[in-house]
Write a protein that holds these residues in place. Structure first.
Motif, mmCIF file in Angstrom:
data_model
loop_
_atom_site.group_PDB
_atom_site.id
_atom_site.type_symbol
_atom_site.label_atom_id
_atom_site.label_comp_id
_atom_site.label_asym_id
_atom_site.label_seq_id
_atom_site.Cartn_x
_atom_site.Cartn_y
_atom_site.Cartn_z
ATOM 1 N N ILE A 33 0.377 -33.320 14.790
ATOM 2 C CA ILE A 33 0.462 -32.004 14.165
ATOM 3 C C ILE A 33 -0.428 -31.898 12.934
ATOM 4 O O ILE A 33 -0.989 -30.835 12.660
ATOM 5 N N GLY A 34 -0.592 -32.980 12.188
ATOM 6 C CA GLY A 34 -1.507 -32.947 11.054
ATOM 7 C C GLY A 34 -2.936 -32.711 11.505
ATOM 8 O O GLY A 34 -3.678 -31.929 10.889
ATOM 9 N N SER A 40 -3.170 -29.070 12.681
ATOM 10 C CA SER A 40 -3.239 -28.178 11.528
ATOM 11 C C SER A 40 -4.640 -28.182 10.918
ATOM 12 O O SER A 40 -5.202 -27.118 10.599
ATOM 13 N N GLU A 41 -5.217 -29.374 10.772
ATOM 14 C CA GLU A 41 -6.553 -29.497 10.198
ATOM 15 C C GLU A 41 -7.601 -28.798 11.065
ATOM 16 O O GLU A 41 -8.427 -28.031 10.565
ATOM 17 N N SER A 97 -7.152 -24.925 11.017
ATOM 18 C CA SER A 97 -7.609 -24.296 9.768
ATOM 19 C C SER A 97 -9.138 -24.249 9.684
ATOM 20 O O SER A 97 -9.692 -23.374 9.029
ATOM 21 N N LYS A 146 -2.867 -17.536 9.976
ATOM 22 C CA LYS A 146 -2.746 -18.791 9.225
ATOM 23 C C LYS A 146 -1.467 -19.473 9.682
ATOM 24 O O LYS A 146 -0.425 -18.831 9.830
ATOM 25 N N LEU A 147 -1.543 -20.791 9.888
ATOM 26 C CA LEU A 147 -0.435 -21.542 10.430
ATOM 27 C C LEU A 147 -0.103 -22.688 9.487
ATOM 28 O O LEU A 147 -0.987 -23.441 9.078
ATOM 29 N N VAL A 148 1.188 -22.793 9.117
ATOM 30 C CA VAL A 148 1.644 -23.861 8.228
ATOM 31 C C VAL A 148 2.813 -24.573 8.908
ATOM 32 O O VAL A 148 3.750 -23.920 9.385
ATOM 33 N N PHE A 149 2.739 -25.899 8.957
ATOM 34 C CA PHE A 149 3.816 -26.704 9.526
ATOM 35 C C PHE A 149 4.607 -27.336 8.395
ATOM 36 O O PHE A 149 4.038 -27.791 7.409
ATOM 37 N N GLN A 164 9.473 -31.960 10.431
ATOM 38 C CA GLN A 164 9.141 -32.587 11.707
ATOM 39 C C GLN A 164 10.142 -33.676 12.039
ATOM 40 O O GLN A 164 10.646 -34.367 11.150
ATOM 41 N N ASN A 182 8.228 -29.582 15.480
ATOM 42 C CA ASN A 182 7.662 -29.185 14.191
ATOM 43 C C ASN A 182 8.077 -27.754 13.864
ATOM 44 O O ASN A 182 7.947 -26.864 14.702
ATOM 45 N N TRP A 204 7.314 -24.296 11.965
ATOM 46 C CA TRP A 204 6.067 -23.647 11.564
ATOM 47 C C TRP A 204 6.310 -22.234 11.039
ATOM 48 O O TRP A 204 7.324 -21.612 11.345
#
Length: 121
Positions: A9-10, A13-14, A17, A60-63, A66, A79, A81
């Motif tokens: 998921i990291g 996310s990276e 973005s 925009k997506l923020v997690f 987890q 996760n 979100w």
């Protein structure tokens, strides 16, 4: 590459973005599935279309939270979100994901259900 299932998921996310569609797709097995309220994307080409649509929307997506459970070469990952649309609307949810350890030791998504239990409703 994800050395542990919980690392996916990291990386997702990276890549999201940075609008890096190739980087995102590298996190999936070729025949992965991506079920949503709008239907199920089967395989990399269909998943590419869905993810590109999210990127193109300007969301925009923020997690946040987890949990991840690995056993052998399989893992269950969830996760929480928050998605903010380009117009400022917000939605929240919890994923349900299955990942598999690859022959090189890295993990990839086999099933990535961003809406998780919300698909039941």
């Amino acid at each position: 590459a994800a050395a542990r299932a919980k690392d996916l998921i990291g990386l997702f996310s990276e890549m999201f973005s940075k609008a890096d569609i190739k980087g995102l797709l590298d996190l999936y097995e070729d025949d992965a599935v991506f079920p949503t309220h709008h239907g199920t994307a089967n395989g990399i080409d269909q998943i590419r279309a869905v993810l590109q649509g999210y990127i193109d929307s300007g969301a925009k997506l923020v997690f946040t939270d987890q949990v991840a459970f690995e056993t052998g070469d399989l893992a269950l990952v969830q996760n929480a979100w928050t998605l903010t649309t380009a117009s400022g609307d917000m939605a929240t949810g919890v994923t349900v994901e299955i990942a598999r350890k690859q022959s090189d030791g890295n993990w990839k998504y086999v099933i990535d259900s961003p809406d998780g239990a919300a698909l039941l409703g």
